[in-house]
Design an enzyme around this catalytic site. Structure first.
Site, PDB file in Angstrom:
ATOM      1  N   LYS A   1       4.011  40.591  60.500  1.00 48.76           N
ATOM      2  CA  LYS A   1       2.884  40.011  60.493  1.00 48.76           C
ATOM      3  C   LYS A   1       2.992  38.224  60.410  1.00 48.76           C
ATOM      4  O   LYS A   1       2.349  37.622  61.184  1.00 48.76           O
ATOM      5  CB  LYS A   1       2.066  40.287  59.169  1.00 48.76           C
ATOM      6  CG  LYS A   1       1.668  41.755  59.216  1.00 48.76           C
ATOM      7  CD  LYS A   1       1.008  42.147  57.880  1.00 48.76           C
ATOM      8  CE  LYS A   1       1.884  41.893  56.602  1.00 48.76           C
ATOM      9  NZ  LYS A   1       2.738  42.679  56.448  1.00 48.76           N
TER      10      LYS A   1
ATOM     11  N   ARG B   1      16.821  40.267  56.839  1.00 44.83           N
ATOM     12  CA  ARG B   1      16.153  38.832  56.457  1.00 44.83           C
ATOM     13  C   ARG B   1      16.737  38.733  55.181  1.00 44.83           C
ATOM     14  O   ARG B   1      16.939  37.470  54.800  1.00 44.83           O
ATOM     15  CB  ARG B   1      14.858  39.117  56.678  1.00 44.83           C
ATOM     16  CG  ARG B   1      14.136  37.905  55.962  1.00 44.83           C
ATOM     17  CD  ARG B   1      12.675  37.632  56.274  1.00 44.83           C
ATOM     18  NE  ARG B   1      11.832  38.566  55.464  1.00 44.83           N
ATOM     19  CZ  ARG B   1      10.576  38.704  55.301  1.00 44.83           C
ATOM     20  NH1 ARG B   1       9.984  38.218  56.197  1.00 44.83           N
ATOM     21  NH2 ARG B   1      10.122  39.650  54.673  1.00 44.83           N
TER      22      ARG B   1
ATOM     23  N   ARG C   1       7.991  48.888  48.261  1.00 48.27           N
ATOM     24  CA  ARG C   1       7.007  47.985  48.843  1.00 48.27           C
ATOM     25  C   ARG C   1       6.122  48.813  49.775  1.00 48.27           C
ATOM     26  O   ARG C   1       5.208  48.882  49.944  1.00 48.27           O
ATOM     27  CB  ARG C   1       7.699  46.851  49.628  1.00 48.27           C
ATOM     28  CG  ARG C   1       7.963  45.808  48.629  1.00 48.27           C
ATOM     29  CD  ARG C   1       9.041  44.912  49.360  1.00 48.27           C
ATOM     30  NE  ARG C   1       8.497  43.901  50.248  1.00 48.27           N
ATOM     31  CZ  ARG C   1       9.020  43.287  51.173  1.00 48.27           C
ATOM     32  NH1 ARG C   1      10.414  43.113  51.008  1.00 48.27           N
ATOM     33  NH2 ARG C   1       8.422  42.395  51.908  1.00 48.27           N
TER      34      ARG C   1
END
Ligand code: B4P
Length: 194
Positions: A14, A128, A146
């Site tokens: 996103k 990441r 999550r």
């Protein structure tokens, strides 16, 4: 106005695709994740509370993020449109967004949903996490939490926007530029239908 909800599970891309879309369509980028991380960096009371939830992979309370989006909409009355990145994440947030936009005389144009499987999401976020310093990217249990939060609380938004005929799925695996082209093609289709 072009108002896009850019949707998808954690790590779907996103934030990555928002950067490209804001440049292409001259939109204002509203990322609740970025707004919360900025509160954390400034060590505000809100930031301290949000950090403890975000570090566990949990969502922060609806009223906190709705309040942040409401002030950003008021600060950007001249905008040509917005990309909502990571917001809404619950049905009450989506209902509040519809109401806020109506008060500003506009509405959501479409929800573009990046579809990526769980294995690829985990791989991307752990990668990441190696250099981002983000606590929520560094541990597989937190990433799993999550994704669980997303499946329980956020995925139902697909039905919310489907019932308004605004839901458009886009394949989210492959090169960043190819996915960007697919998003642009979808926006063109939505524009032509209006
Ligand atoms: P967010 O900041 O929204 O983060 P995200 O879901 O991790 O990321 P995104 O999908 O944007 O992934 P990105 O492009 O960065 O949320 C963080 C936390 O904030 C939430 O867990 C929650 O606690 C809180 N929060 C935020 N909004 C909230 C709300 N509305 N309500 C309640 N709580 C809220 O991509 C990820 C990685 O993949 C990057 O490293 C990128 O380089 C890579 N990548 C991107 N596209 C790729 C591709 N095509 N191929 C390979 N790698 C790719």
């Amino acid at each position: 106005m072009l108002n896009i909800v850019l949707f998808g599970p954690p790590g779907a891309g996103k934030g990555t695709q928002s950067e490209k879309l804001i440049a292409a369509f001259n939109l204002i980028h509203l990322s609740t994740g970025d707004l919360l991380r900025s509160e954390i960096a400034q060590q505000t009371t809100l930031g301290v509370k949000a950090k403890s939830l975000m570090d566990k992979g949990e969502l922060v309370p609806d009223e906190v993020v709705i309040g942040m989006i409401s002030s950003k909409l008021s600060e950007n009355k001249q905008a040509q449109g917005f990309i909502f990145d990571g917001f809404p994440r619950t049905v009450p947030q989506a209902e509040a967004l519809d109401q806020l936009l109506a008060e500003h005389g506009t509405s959501i144009t479409c929800m573009l949903a990046l579809e990526v499987d769980q294995e690829e999401l985990t791989k991307r976020l752990l990668l990441r996490g190696k250099d981002s310093g983000r606590v929520d990217d560094q541990n597989e249990d937190i990433i799993r939490n999550r994704i669980k939060e997303y499946n329980n609380k956020t995925a139902p938004l697909k039905s919310f926007y489907s019932s308004q005929q605004k839901f458009y799925p886009v394949h989210g695996i492959g090169g960043v530029d190819d996915i960007f082209k697919a998003l642009c093609a979808q926006i063109k289709v939505v524009y032509q239908a209006h």
